[in-house]
Motif scaffolding. Structure first.
Motif, PDB file in Angstrom:
ATOM      1  N   UNK A   1      94.258  59.315  33.819  1.00 12.08           N
ATOM      2  CA  UNK A   1      94.895  60.372  32.267  1.00 12.08           C
ATOM      3  C   UNK A   1      93.853  59.921  32.266  1.00 12.08           C
ATOM      4  N   UNK A   2      92.872  60.721  31.487  1.00 15.99           N
ATOM      5  CA  UNK A   2      91.465  60.806  30.247  1.00 15.99           C
ATOM      6  C   UNK A   2      91.173  62.059  29.222  1.00 15.99           C
ATOM      7  N   UNK A   3      91.509  60.494  27.819  1.00 14.45           N
ATOM      8  CA  UNK A   3      91.507  61.523  26.050  1.00 14.45           C
ATOM      9  C   UNK A   3      89.816  61.043  25.959  1.00 14.45           C
ATOM     10  N   UNK A   4      89.885  62.149  24.582  1.00 16.52           N
ATOM     11  CA  UNK A   4      88.589  62.193  24.287  1.00 16.52           C
ATOM     12  C   UNK A   4      88.877  62.185  22.979  1.00 16.52           C
ATOM     13  N   UNK A   5      88.359  60.759  22.126  1.00 15.52           N
ATOM     14  CA  UNK A   5      88.467  60.873  20.560  1.00 15.52           C
ATOM     15  C   UNK A   5      87.823  61.370  20.117  1.00 15.52           C
ATOM     16  N   UNK A   6      87.666  62.079  18.826  1.00 16.59           N
ATOM     17  CA  UNK A   6      86.349  62.432  18.037  1.00 16.59           C
ATOM     18  C   UNK A   6      86.726  61.706  17.113  1.00 16.59           C
ATOM     19  N   UNK A   7      85.547  61.528  15.732  1.00 19.03           N
ATOM     20  CA  UNK A   7      85.218  61.277  14.819  1.00 19.03           C
ATOM     21  C   UNK A   7      84.089  61.901  13.676  1.00 19.03           C
ATOM     22  N   UNK A   8      84.689  63.081  12.341  1.00 20.57           N
ATOM     23  CA  UNK A   8      84.094  63.328  11.391  1.00 20.57           C
ATOM     24  C   UNK A   8      83.384  62.732  10.865  1.00 20.57           C
ATOM     25  N   UNK A   9      82.210  62.261   9.738  1.00 20.82           N
ATOM     26  CA  UNK A   9      82.267  62.114   9.025  1.00 20.82           C
ATOM     27  C   UNK A   9      81.175  62.834   8.511  1.00 20.82           C
ATOM     28  N   UNK A  10      80.845  62.682   6.728  1.00 24.44           N
ATOM     29  CA  UNK A  10      79.763  62.862   5.801  1.00 24.44           C
ATOM     30  C   UNK A  10      79.338  62.175   4.880  1.00 24.44           C
ATOM     31  N   UNK A  11      77.366  61.786   5.916  1.00 23.98           N
ATOM     32  CA  UNK A  11      76.839  60.962   4.325  1.00 23.98           C
ATOM     33  C   UNK A  11      76.849  61.734   3.280  1.00 23.98           C
ATOM     34  N   UNK A  12      76.175  61.292   2.593  1.00 31.29           N
ATOM     35  CA  UNK A  12      75.109  61.765   1.563  1.00 31.29           C
ATOM     36  C   UNK A  12      73.752  61.454   1.472  1.00 31.29           C
ATOM     37  N   UNK A  13      72.977  61.237   2.639  1.00 31.85           N
ATOM     38  CA  UNK A  13      71.975  60.821   3.151  1.00 31.85           C
ATOM     39  C   UNK A  13      71.544  61.639   4.306  1.00 31.85           C
ATOM     40  N   UNK A  14      70.711  61.730   4.771  1.00 33.58           N
ATOM     41  CA  UNK A  14      69.756  62.113   5.759  1.00 33.58           C
ATOM     42  C   UNK A  14      69.992  61.470   7.117  1.00 33.58           C
ATOM     43  N   UNK A  15      69.327  62.713   8.163  1.00 40.84           N
ATOM     44  CA  UNK A  15      69.563  61.838   9.095  1.00 40.84           C
ATOM     45  C   UNK A  15      68.694  61.057   9.430  1.00 40.84           C
ATOM     46  N   UNK A  16      67.090  60.602   8.203  1.00 44.48           N
ATOM     47  CA  UNK A  16      66.380  59.997   8.736  1.00 44.48           C
ATOM     48  C   UNK A  16      66.653  58.332   8.478  1.00 44.48           C
ATOM     49  N   UNK A  17      67.621  58.679   7.250  1.00 41.81           N
ATOM     50  CA  UNK A  17      68.376  57.199   6.979  1.00 41.81           C
ATOM     51  C   UNK A  17      69.050  56.846   7.732  1.00 41.81           C
ATOM     52  N   UNK A  18      69.862  57.861   8.368  1.00 43.23           N
ATOM     53  CA  UNK A  18      70.936  56.984   9.380  1.00 43.23           C
ATOM     54  C   UNK A  18      70.989  56.661  10.478  1.00 43.23           C
TER      55      UNK A  18
END
Length: 598
Positions: A1-18
Motif C-alpha cells: 500500500x502506498x499513500x501520498x500526503x500533501x501540504x499546501x501553505x502560503x507565506x507572505x515572504x519571498x522564496x529567498x527568505x523561505x
C-alpha cells in the motif's frame, strides 16, 4: 500500500527568505516525528559511499539506505529512503517553493509505501496523517517566528533540561556576566541551550549565532569560550572535509589533532589546514544537556551545506535541465563522490554545462539564462553539484580563533604537540617596542619605570583585544601580537599611536614613544614553552619592520599596505614609502610608513 500526503501553505515572504528554512531538513524531520537514527557509511569498490541508517519507528526497528538530497536553490527539494528492514518499503519527500502573489506557495508531499501488514495498518490507522499534522503545526508556528522574529510560539517553548539544571544555569549566567567576556549575553545563551531544538545543539557555530543575534562575532566567541571555562559548554576541533564540508574527528584539544583524516561521506583522505579546515565548534556540556552527535535526524541535511545551490543524482548517460537563477561569482563544479573538480568565475549570462566523466569534470557550453545543464558521461551513478566558494564564512577556523585574546586567556592549554606544527595561510603579525626604555629606568628609577612599563603592556593588550587580536608574547619591553584580519591589525596600530599621543599631550614630564611594525603572510603555528606561537619569514619580517620605526609612526610591509581592506583604513593617513635592507633578507624590503597618525 502506498499513500501520498500533501501540504499546501502560503507565506507572505519571498522564496529567498523561505529557502534557508526549507533546507533545514533535520529540524523538519524532528518536528514531524521522524526518528533519530545512526548511519553507517561504507565505501564501495567504485569509490562511492553506501549510507545505511538505523532507527526505530515506534517499537519497530528499521534499516534503510539513505540517498543524498537533491535540490535547486530557492525552488525544489527531493529525497528518497529505501528500506531493507522494518514496516516501510520507501519514504519519499518533495518540497517546493513557488512565487504566489506577493508571497510564496510552500507545497510538500510525503510518500509512504508499506513494506508489510504492520506498515499497511500504520497507514490505515492514520500514522501518516499524524506525521503530516505535526508538519502543518510546525510550519504554522515555527516558520512565522523565524521569519519575522516575533514572540516564540507557546507550543514551541519548553525546557529540554531538568529543574536542577535550570537552577545551575542561573548560577552560571551570574558567573559569566560577572566577568569580562559575558557581554550581557549569558542569559540568551543559557535559554538557547535549555530550550533549543536538538538539531541546534550538535554543532554550535559562534559566527552563525552572531548573525542570528545581530552581535559582534568577537563577543559571541568570547562568550562561548567563557561558557566552556565555567562548564556550560564543551568545545571540540573538527577537520572539515574540503568536499562535503562535514566535520570529522571531534578532537577535544589541539594536542590530539591528527595530521590528516578520512571522510567516510566522501571516501577521501585530506590533510589539516589551520586556515581552511580546522574548525572550533561548541556543544552543551554533558552535565547540562546530553547530546549524542552520532545519532541525528538527517545525516545529509542540505542546511549543513548552504553554499551548495544545486545537487542532482544522475544515472550513467543521463542528462538534466533544471530551472535555477545563478548569480555572478566564484563556483566549484564537482560530484559528491570522489573525483575531479573545476573552478569557474561566472560573470553572468548562461551558466556552463556541468559534465562529469569517469575521471574528469568539465565546464561545457553555456546554458540558456535561468537554466542549469547537467550531464553524467561516466559509467556509474553520480551526484553532480554546483557550490559557491564562500563556505568558510560560517566556520571559526583555528587560525582566526587563536588570534583572539580571549582564546589566549581562557584556553592557554590548547597547544599542538611538542615538535608539531601547522600551516597558516594568512595571518597579520604586529611588533611593538617602547623606545628609550633603558633611559626611562635611569631617569625615574626602577620602581616607577616598571609600573609605567606594565601599564603600557596593559594598554597595548586592551587595544589589541578590542581590534580582534591577541598578544602572543612579550620580549623585554616589546610585544608580538597576531590578528586574523589585516584591517584589524592596522586599526589597532592607529588607535595605539593616537591614544599614546593623547597621553603624552596630557603629561608634563615622562612621555611614551612606541615603535610599531607589521606584516601579513603565511606562517606556521608551533608549541613553544607550552604556548601557541608562530614562526617563519612572516614573523621575521614583521619584527624587522618594527625596527625601521622611528617611534610614534607605523611601518607596514608593502604587502600589508596594499591589502584592499587596509587601503580603506589608511586612505586618509599621511604616508611615505621607501625601501631598506633588513637583516636576514637578501633583497631590500619595500615598506609604507604612516606618519603621525594622531
Amino acid at each position: 500500500m502506498r499513500r501520498v500526503f500533501s501540504i499546501d501553505f502560503h507565506f507572505d515572504h519571498s522564496p529567498e527568505a523561505l529557502w534557508p528554512l526549507i533546507i533545514d531538513t533535520a529540524r523538519l524531520n524532528e518536528a514531524t516525528g521522524f526518528p533519530r537514527h545512526s548511519v553507517t557509511q561504507t565505501a564501495r569498490p567504485d569509490g562511492s559511499v553506501e549510507r545505511i541508517a538505523r532507527g526505530k519507528f515506534g517499537p519497530f526497528q528499521s534499516e534503510w539506505e539513505d540517498f543524498p538530497w537533491e535540490w535547486e536553490e530557492k525552488h525544489k527539494l527531493r529525497h528518497i529512503r529505501r528500506f531493507r528492514k522494518g514496516i516501510f518499503k520507501t519514504i519519499t519527500a518533495l518540497l517546493e517553493l513557488t512565487p504566489e502573489g506577493d508571497g510564496t506557495r510552500w507545497y510538500g508531499e510525503l510518500g509512504i509505501e508499506s513494506g508489510n501488514m504492520i506498515g499497511t495498518l500504520f497507514l490505515l490507522l492514520g500514522g501518516g496523517d499524524i506525521m503530516i499534522r505535526n508538519y502543518r503545526k510546525f510550519l504554522a508556528a515555527d516558520i512565522p517566528y523565524r521569519l519575522d522574529n516575533g514572540p516564540m510560539p507557546i507550543e514551541l517553548v519548553g525546557d529540554k533540561v531538568s529543574a536542577a539544571v535550570r537552577s545551575r544555569l542561573t548560577q552560571l549566567v551570574s558567573e559569566i556576566d560577572g566577568g569580562p567576556y559575558g557581554h550581557n549575553l549569558a542569559r540568551p545563551l543559557a535559554e538557547f541551550i535549555a530550550t533549543g531544538a536538538d538539531v541546534d545543539m550538535n554543532c554550535i557555530r559562534p559566527l552563525v549565532l552572531a548573525r542570528k543575534w545581530d552581535t559582534e562575532p568577537r563577543k559571541i566567541i568570547e562568550l562561548c569560550l567563557e561558557a566552556v571555562r565555567v562548564g556550560l559548554l564543551g568545545m571540540r576541533w573538527d577537520l572539515i572535509c574540503p568536499r562535503c564540508r562535514g566535520g570529522e574527528g571531534a578532537i577535544p584539544d589541539l594536542e590530539s589533532l591528527p595530521e590528516g583524516i578520512h571522510c567516510p561521506s566522501c571516501n577521501i583522505d585530506y590533510q589539516r589546514n589551520f586556515s581552511a579546515n580546522v574548525e572550533l565548534s561548541f556543544h552543551p556540556a554533558p552535565a547540562i544537556r546530553e547530546i549524542n552527535p552520532e545519532v541525528n535526524f538527517c545525516l545529509m541535511s542540505p542546511s549543513h551545506t548552504p553554499h551548495v545551490l544545486l545537487q542532482k543524482i544522475l544515472q550513467p548517460g543521463e542528462s538534466a535541465e533544471l530551472e535555477i537563477d545563478i548569480a555572478p561569482g566564484a563556483y566549484d563544479l564537482r560530484t559528491l563522490e570522489p573525483g575531479a573538480m573545476v573552478e569557474i568565475d561566472y560573470e553572468g549570462g548562461g551558466f556552463p554545462e556541468v559534465i562529469a566523466g569517469d575521471s574528469d569534470m568539465q565546464a561545457g557550453e553555456k546554458a540558456a539564462a535561468g537554466k542549469a545543464l547537467l550531464r553524467n558521461d561516466s559509467k556509474k551513478r553520480l551526484t553532480l553539484l554546483i557550490e559557491r566558494r564562500d563556505w568558510l564564512d560560517n566556520i571559526l577556523t583555528a587560525d582566526k580563533v587563536s588570534t583572539l585574546q580571549a582564546f589566549r586567556d581562557l584556553c592557554g592549554n590548547q597547544v599542538l604537540r611538542a615538535g608539531d606544527d601547522a600551516a597558516i595561510e594568512h595571518i597579520t603579525l604586529m611588533f611593538s617596542d617602547l623606545r628609550g626604555s633603558t633611559a626611562l629606568y635611569n631617569r625615574i628609577g626602577d620602581g616607577p619605570a616598571y609600573h609605567l612599563v606594565r601599564e603600557h603592556f596593559a594598554f597595548l593588550a586592551g587595544e589589541v583585544r578590542e581590534h580582534n587580536g591577541a598578544i602572543i608574547k612579550t620580549i623585554g619591553d616589546a610585544v608580538m601580537a597576531a590578528f586574523g584580519e589585516p584591517a584589524d591589525a592596522v586599526g589597532a596600530m592607529l588607535s595605539i599611536q593616537s591614544h599614546i599621543a593623547a597621553f603624552n599631550a596630557a603629561q608634563q614630564e615622562e612621555k611614551l614613544v612606541i615603535k610599531l611594525g607589521a606584516h601579513a603572510g603565511r606562517t606556521i603555528a608551533v608549541n613553544l614553552n607550552g604556548r601557541l606561537d608562530y614562526f617563519g619569514a612572516t614573523v621575521n619580517l614583521a619584527a624587522r619592520l618594527q625596527q625601521e620605526s622611528a617611534g610614534g609612526d607605523i611601518v607596514l610591509s608593502d604587502t600589508l599596505a596594499h591589502d584592499p581592506a587596509v587601503r580603506a583604513v589608511i586612505d586618509n593617513q599621511p604616508t611615505e614609502t621607501g625601501t631598506a635592507a633588513m637583516k636576514g633578507f637578501d633583497e631590500p624590503i619595500a615598506y609604507t610608513r604612516l606618519r603621525s597618525p594622531a
